[in-house]
Design an enzyme around this catalytic site. Structure first.
Site, short mmCIF file in Angstrom:
data_model
loop_
_atom_site.label_atom_id
_atom_site.label_comp_id
_atom_site.label_asym_id
_atom_site.label_seq_id
_atom_site.Cartn_x
_atom_site.Cartn_y
_atom_site.Cartn_z
N TYR A 32 -1.45 10.95 2.21
CA TYR A 32 -1.57 9.98 3.25
C TYR A 32 -0.67 9.40 3.40
CZ TYR A 32 -2.92 6.11 0.37
OH TYR A 32 -3.96 5.33 -0.78
N ARG A 51 8.35 8.01 4.26
CA ARG A 51 7.96 8.02 2.66
C ARG A 51 7.10 9.23 3.29
NH1 ARG A 51 4.15 2.86 0.94
NH2 ARG A 51 2.92 3.20 2.70
N ARG A 102 -9.49 29.57 -3.27
CA ARG A 102 -9.06 28.40 -4.69
C ARG A 102 -7.98 29.01 -5.50
NH1 ARG A 102 -10.35 26.39 -9.21
NH2 ARG A 102 -10.41 23.99 -9.60
N HIS A 104 -5.03 27.11 -7.84
CA HIS A 104 -4.05 26.49 -8.48
C HIS A 104 -2.68 25.99 -8.03
CE1 HIS A 104 -7.06 25.80 -10.96
NE2 HIS A 104 -7.12 24.05 -11.53
N LYS A 149 3.04 8.79 -2.83
CA LYS A 149 1.49 8.65 -1.95
C LYS A 149 0.32 9.04 -1.10
CE LYS A 149 -0.15 4.97 1.44
NZ LYS A 149 -1.01 4.06 0.95
N GLU A 181 1.62 -2.66 -10.79
CA GLU A 181 1.13 -2.87 -9.22
C GLU A 181 -0.01 -3.20 -9.28
OE1 GLU A 181 2.52 0.28 -6.40
OE2 GLU A 181 1.58 2.02 -7.97
N LEU A 205 4.61 2.60 -6.59
CA LEU A 205 4.51 3.60 -5.13
C LEU A 205 5.66 2.21 -4.34
CD1 LEU A 205 3.09 4.92 -2.99
CD2 LEU A 205 1.82 3.30 -1.87
N1 PLP Z 1 0.77 0.16 -4.05
C1 PLP Z 1 -0.18 1.24 -4.48
C2 PLP Z 1 -0.81 1.97 -5.19
C3 PLP Z 1 -0.88 1.57 -3.13
O1 PLP Z 1 -1.94 2.02 -2.74
C4 PLP Z 1 -0.66 0.47 -1.75
C5 PLP Z 1 -0.80 0.95 -0.46
O2 PLP Z 1 -1.55 1.77 0.02
C6 PLP Z 1 0.52 0.11 -1.77
C7 PLP Z 1 1.58 -0.47 -3.23
C8 PLP Z 1 1.38 -1.30 -0.72
O3 PLP Z 1 2.13 -0.13 0.19
P1 PLP Z 1 2.37 -0.87 1.54
O4 PLP Z 1 2.72 -1.81 1.29
O5 PLP Z 1 3.16 0.25 1.48
O6 PLP Z 1 0.77 -0.41 2.18
#
Ligand code: PLP
Length: 288
Positions: A32, A51, A102, A104, A149, A181, A205
């Site tokens: 997403y 991304r 379903r 895997h 993501k 993070e 991320l």
């Molecule tokens: N880190 C994580 C785990 C996230 O889920 C998000 C955003 O949803 C971010 C960082 C921030 O990313 P962005 O600046 O692209 O929204």
């Protein structure tokens, strides 16, 4: 009534239905994005699209670069059709491996991915930006591909719930004794005049706001080191702040109930927050 996009159609949200066999529902098998929209214009579409393409490749979901590019038009139309061309909004985009019986392993190659998008009004939480937020620390027990993501967000869900139960906004995640993070944000600290954040790797991320903030740090001539902040250092930082598409630059003023720095938003976070807002409005060509 809101109009959403599902598999090539713009339809009322109430009529948007997906199969119970959808692999997003069954396995969390999808990717997403959330993009920010200012006065009808998408901020940093290019990096978000890149991304998304990278994430789809990582999951080996076959949706071509051209199809991803077309999601920009889809997003802009959703913003228009839902009366969101003034003020701010977000668009949520999701692509799953589609619906199939379903198993895997991957379904037959002709299984069409499910593509969904929705635009929503975004009201900037100015008080949070101004006064800062509370955060807690929480173990980072997510999988080792946090750079993708994916819609499989259990690590973030459990961390954010722990934060909510503690009356906090965010959970700062700790893996192997260092801050990686936030549960849904990237995290930065200021220690002795240097801004520190976890380096890009499979454990975080690659946030689009992180990328922009790193550019702003350079523009402003501030010192940045992509050295992880240890749990020991975290209790004694001068500033701590979060970045994200809907978080912008938000200062953290308490961590696990203790004041961060002097307990008030710090100058670095404030400076970067102002620079980010200026860049956001300048690049989309809007006046604030
Ligand atoms: N880190 C994580 C785990 C996230 O889920 C998000 C955003 O949803 C971010 C960082 C921030 O990313 P962005 O600046 O692209 O929204």
């Amino acid at each position: 009534m809101s109009t959403v996009y599902l598999n090539g159609e713009f339809i009322p949200k109430e009529r948007a239905m997906i199969s119970v066999d959808d692999r997003g529902f069954i396995f969390g098998d999808g990717i997403y994005e959330v993009v920010r929209v200012v006065e009808g214009r998408i901020f940093e579409w290019g990096p978000h699209a890149e991304r998304l393409v990278r994430g789809l490749a990582g999951l080996r979901i076959a949706l071509g670069t051209r199809d991803v590019s077309s999601l920009k038009d889809v997003s802009e139309r959703l913003v228009r059709d839902n009366g969101l061309t003034e003020g701010e909004a977000t668009v949520y985009l999701q692509v799953t491996r589609g619906a199939a019986l379903r198993t895997h392993h991957f379904p037959p190659p002709d299984t069409a991915p499910t593509v969904y998008a929705i635009a929503t009004r975004f009201v900037v939480p100015l008080a949070q930006r101004e006064n800062g937020v509370a955060a807690i620390t929480f173990p980072d027990f997510r999988w080792a591909r946090c750079d993708l993501k994916t819609v499989n967000l259990l690590g973030a869900v459990l961390a954010r719930q722990a934060a909510a139960e503690a009356g906090a906004y965010e959970a700062i995640l700790l893996r192997d004794g260092v801050m990686t993070e936030g549960a849904a944000t990237n995290a930065f600290a200021v220690i002795g005049g240097t801004i520190r954040t976890y380096p890009l790797s499979n454990y975080i991320l690659p946030g689009i706001t992180r990328k922009v903030v790193v550019e702003l740090i350079a523009d402003l001539g501030l010192a940045l080191a992509t050295d992880p902040v240890t749990q020991g250092q975290l209790v004694d930082v001068d500033e701590l702040f979060l970045t994200g598409t809907t978080t912008d630059v938000t200062p953290v003023v308490t961590l696990d109930g203790k004041a961060v720095g002097n307990g008030r938003p710090g100058p670095t976070a404030k400076m970067l927050q102002e620079a980010l807002t200026a860049r956001m409005y300048a690049t989309v060509g809007a006046a604030r």
